[in-house]
Design an enzyme around this catalytic site. Structure first.
Site, mmCIF file in Angstrom:
data_model
loop_
_atom_site.group_PDB
_atom_site.id
_atom_site.type_symbol
_atom_site.label_atom_id
_atom_site.label_comp_id
_atom_site.label_asym_id
_atom_site.label_seq_id
_atom_site.Cartn_x
_atom_site.Cartn_y
_atom_site.Cartn_z
ATOM 1 N N TYR A 1 -2.989 -7.573 16.737
ATOM 2 C CA TYR A 1 -3.007 -6.816 15.490
ATOM 3 C C TYR A 1 -4.299 -6.010 15.375
ATOM 4 O O TYR A 1 -4.269 -4.794 15.137
ATOM 5 C CB TYR A 1 -2.867 -7.745 14.289
ATOM 6 C CG TYR A 1 -2.869 -7.004 12.971
ATOM 7 C CD1 TYR A 1 -1.710 -6.424 12.478
ATOM 8 C CD2 TYR A 1 -4.040 -6.873 12.224
ATOM 9 C CE1 TYR A 1 -1.705 -5.725 11.287
ATOM 10 C CE2 TYR A 1 -4.050 -6.182 11.025
ATOM 11 C CZ TYR A 1 -2.889 -5.608 10.557
ATOM 12 O OH TYR A 1 -2.899 -4.909 9.372
ATOM 13 N N ILE B 1 0.829 -1.200 0.000
ATOM 14 C CA ILE B 1 0.000 0.000 0.000
ATOM 15 C C ILE B 1 0.866 1.253 0.000
ATOM 16 O O ILE B 1 0.547 2.243 -0.665
ATOM 17 C CB ILE B 1 -0.954 -0.020 1.211
ATOM 18 C CG1 ILE B 1 -1.949 -1.180 1.078
ATOM 19 C CG2 ILE B 1 -1.715 1.302 1.326
ATOM 20 C CD1 ILE B 1 -2.820 -1.384 2.299
#
Length: 257
Positions: free
Chosen positions: A148, A13
């Site tokens: 996470y 990304i």
């Protein structure tokens, strides 16, 4: 020409943000740990788009790395107009299967670095009355699934809260929550992706285009795909006790193997 600083710029990304912003005519400050890859990326973007690409080698799992990037963001003579906090990683294994050192490193990169870099950037931006910050989170922020997801939930809450506090200042903040994207993320974490259905994968370049459109529209939360918007709509109406079980089973099916 405006300048954008991107952390974790050499892959996935982050690289997609770099390509799009360079194509749009923005100068860049590229931040990652690998000096050689940064140099190659900077040369390619400069040669292709005629922009200036500055290289900053920094490890955001360390205080020195965070401080080096924060110092660049605080530079009033060479201002940064857009910050993309993209650096991040995943740990292979469930809670208590991952070492405490690795868990704390994740929190350092996903939370502490994001806080310190966002603060450095927005302080300078507020003085100028303009600027933007994109903090890359995850759709995992909305699921009770390990460290996470918890760290990315913090990114979402922090970003939206800070955006509210800075409303009217000319500074925009947005949390970007992608789903599965074909990057180096899973490979680096030693995660298999063979069991993830094709329909769940997103294209990084399309994701970035949608995210920048959302930022321009003043959104504080971007979920840049109808498929994931629909899934998160279901999450909102699912009881938490049931959601926890579903998230655990889904994590075992589609997560680290």
């Amino acid at each position: 020409m405006t300048t954008a600083l991107i952390t974790g710029s050499t892959a996935g990304i982050g690289a997609a943000f770099a390509r799009r912003l360079a194509a749009d005519g923005h100068n860049l400050v590229l931040v990652a740990r690998d000096t050689e890859r940064l140099g190659e990326q900077a040369t390619e973007l400069h040669d292709r788009h005629g922009i200036e690409a500055e290289v900053l080698t920094a490890d955001l799992a360390t205080d020195d790395g965070i401080e080096a990037v924060a110092k660049r963001l605080s530079d009033r003579k060479n201002p940064v107009d857009l910050l993309v906090n993209n650096a991040g990683f995943g740990n292979r294994g469930r809670y208590l299967e991952v070492s405490m050192a690795d868990e704390l490193t994740m929190l350092k990169v996903h939370c502490e670095a994001v806080l310190r870099l966002t603060s450095a950037a927005t302080e300078a931006m507020r003085e100028r009355g303009r600027g933007g910050v994109v903090n890359v989170a995850s759709v995992g922020a909305f699921l009770p699934r390990g460290t996470y997801g918890a760290s990315k939930a913090w990114v979402v809450q922090f970003t939206q809260g800070a955006a509210g506090d800075l409303a009217g200042s000319g500074v925009r903040l947005m949390a970007l929550c992608p789903g599965f994207v074909r990057t180096e993320f899973h490979e680096r974490a030693g995660m298999s992706t063979d069991n993830i259905p094709n329909w769940m994968w997103l294209d990084a370049d399309k994701l970035v285009a949608a995210a920048l459109t959302d930022l321009a529209r003043g959104k504080t939360l971007s979920i840049p795909d109808p498929r994931y918007k629909a899934l998160l709509g279901l999450v909102k109406v699912t009881p938490q006790a049931l959601l926890g079980g579903v998230a655990s089973r889904t994590g075992r099916k589609y997560g680290p193997q």
